[in-house]
Scaffold this motif. Sequence first.
Motif, mmCIF file in Angstrom:
data_model
loop_
_atom_site.group_PDB
_atom_site.id
_atom_site.type_symbol
_atom_site.label_atom_id
_atom_site.label_comp_id
_atom_site.label_asym_id
_atom_site.label_seq_id
_atom_site.Cartn_x
_atom_site.Cartn_y
_atom_site.Cartn_z
ATOM 1 N N LEU A 111 -43.930 10.124 2.513
ATOM 2 C CA LEU A 111 -45.303 10.543 2.250
ATOM 3 C C LEU A 111 -46.077 10.705 3.554
ATOM 4 O O LEU A 111 -46.015 9.848 4.438
ATOM 5 N N VAL A 112 -46.822 11.802 3.642
ATOM 6 C CA VAL A 112 -47.759 12.045 4.736
ATOM 7 C C VAL A 112 -49.144 12.179 4.110
ATOM 8 O O VAL A 112 -49.291 12.738 3.020
ATOM 9 N N LEU A 113 -50.159 11.667 4.792
ATOM 10 C CA LEU A 113 -51.521 11.666 4.251
ATOM 11 C C LEU A 113 -52.490 12.343 5.206
ATOM 12 O O LEU A 113 -52.477 12.077 6.410
ATOM 13 N N SER A 114 -53.345 13.214 4.662
ATOM 14 C CA SER A 114 -54.473 13.788 5.405
ATOM 15 C C SER A 114 -55.770 13.306 4.766
ATOM 16 O O SER A 114 -56.079 13.692 3.634
ATOM 17 N N GLU A 363 -47.300 22.186 14.344
ATOM 18 C CA GLU A 363 -47.570 20.782 14.670
ATOM 19 C C GLU A 363 -47.259 19.879 13.477
ATOM 20 O O GLU A 363 -46.668 18.803 13.626
ATOM 21 N N TYR A 364 -47.672 20.316 12.292
ATOM 22 C CA TYR A 364 -47.366 19.534 11.093
ATOM 23 C C TYR A 364 -45.859 19.456 10.872
ATOM 24 O O TYR A 364 -45.323 18.402 10.513
ATOM 25 N N LEU A 365 -45.174 20.576 11.087
ATOM 26 C CA LEU A 365 -43.736 20.604 10.844
ATOM 27 C C LEU A 365 -42.997 19.611 11.739
ATOM 28 O O LEU A 365 -42.060 18.930 11.294
ATOM 29 N N SER A 366 -43.426 19.512 12.994
ATOM 30 C CA SER A 366 -42.767 18.557 13.893
ATOM 31 C C SER A 366 -42.952 17.128 13.396
ATOM 32 O O SER A 366 -42.043 16.292 13.518
ATOM 33 N N LEU A 367 -44.117 16.850 12.805
ATOM 34 C CA LEU A 367 -44.342 15.523 12.233
ATOM 35 C C LEU A 367 -43.481 15.318 10.993
ATOM 36 O O LEU A 367 -42.840 14.267 10.834
ATOM 37 N N TYR A 368 -43.453 16.314 10.106
ATOM 38 C CA TYR A 368 -42.626 16.210 8.904
ATOM 39 C C TYR A 368 -41.171 15.896 9.266
ATOM 40 O O TYR A 368 -40.532 15.028 8.662
ATOM 41 N N GLU A 369 -40.652 16.634 10.237
ATOM 42 C CA GLU A 369 -39.245 16.468 10.609
ATOM 43 C C GLU A 369 -38.965 15.078 11.161
ATOM 44 O O GLU A 369 -37.868 14.537 10.987
ATOM 45 N N SER A 370 -39.966 14.484 11.790
ATOM 46 C CA SER A 370 -39.755 13.167 12.397
ATOM 47 C C SER A 370 -39.759 12.038 11.373
ATOM 48 O O SER A 370 -39.244 10.945 11.655
ATOM 49 N N VAL A 371 -40.355 12.280 10.192
ATOM 50 C CA VAL A 371 -40.427 11.207 9.191
ATOM 51 C C VAL A 371 -39.589 11.488 7.952
ATOM 52 O O VAL A 371 -39.433 10.608 7.099
ATOM 53 N N ALA A 372 -39.046 12.706 7.829
ATOM 54 C CA ALA A 372 -38.238 13.042 6.655
ATOM 55 C C ALA A 372 -36.949 12.234 6.652
ATOM 56 O O ALA A 372 -36.392 11.899 7.699
ATOM 57 N N VAL A 373 -36.479 11.924 5.464
ATOM 58 C CA VAL A 373 -35.227 11.165 5.326
ATOM 59 C C VAL A 373 -34.047 12.030 5.752
ATOM 60 O O VAL A 373 -33.958 13.185 5.359
#
Length: 373
Positions: A111-114, A363-373
């Motif tokens: 989960l990511v939160l804005s 920028e969001y994608l780089s964050l998603y990739e770093s926390v995705a399982v």
Amino acid sequence: MKIVHIVPYKLDAYSGVYSAISGLAGALARAGHDVEAWNLSPWPDGRPELVAEFDRSGVVRRELPESSRPWSLTSAARRMIDHELAADIVHLHSVFSPQNNLLARRTELPLVLSPHGVLLPGSMGKSTLRKQAYRRLVEIPALRRIAAVCALSEAEAAGVRDFGYSGRIKVVPNGVPEPEAGVDSGALRRGLEIATEARIGLYVGRIQIDHKRLNVIARAVSATPGWQLVVVGSDYRGDGARLEALVGALPGADRIHLVGPRQGMELAEAYAGADVFLLLSHSEGMSMALLEALSYGLPAVVSPEVEETLSVAGRGGGWTADGDSLADLLSGLATLPEEAWGERRVAAQSIVSDFTWEAVAAEYLSLYESVAV
């Protein structure tokens, strides 16, 4: 990558959060990702162009069966979450949303939160006791499930920390769409029969008098001959009627135009036809309307709180003012040389030149990739 955005329960159709979700989800879909937007309420009938933008971008829109109570999910919605929610990332939007928290508890997906500005200190000052109790009992336990928080500014990141979140925070601004082409910059003035020599101040946003300081703006324009005010936006909790009454009692009320919500080319004509954008909010995450105004080269007068989030005056794209100084500032701007206006317009556009949704989505994608399982 598959990304699911969760649209909050009963989100106002004209909220900047809707525009932000649409812009981000659309940019990710155009980049080739599998993107869905799940709405906890019916999709809004009042903004067909917004809904169409999701569809044009290739974002799959879904709708959970709506509950009549904001603190519960229907059994059908629970089944849908349990059996159909599949993604590499689930992106929640906004806080103090019981249904967001219920959804988060039902999934083990990352989960990511804005927060979208809700956790700024100025925002948290509202209903403090109620929000503090809710924070302890509901929000802080729910935050333990959040892999990362996306803050719009360093000020918001500090607010997230103060709220009690100890995990990863990344600062990513909102994006701004390309300005409409072929906009008639004289349409606003002609439509409202505003004289060519008058200066026009523009406000775009929901009609929320106290938080947005619309009473301050209206009184300042009323006290400043040579200026007219155009207020574009939808009612918020009855403040539309309150603002009409307030304006009606002011001298020079005929110079203040409450035109309701506008969208598409009509909104573009408002940005292109005004002289200055006015945003004196007590707090803002990162106003989509302000970004759009700047993209049209419209200089802005902002409150110190807004300036802290997005340096407008500091980068030459406008001025700062508070309730005591706005009328004097407008009086001075009425005689500002055209050359100085031109410099401010160029600076305004330069502020958002890097805020394309494609750059923000990366920028969001780089964050998603770093926390995705």
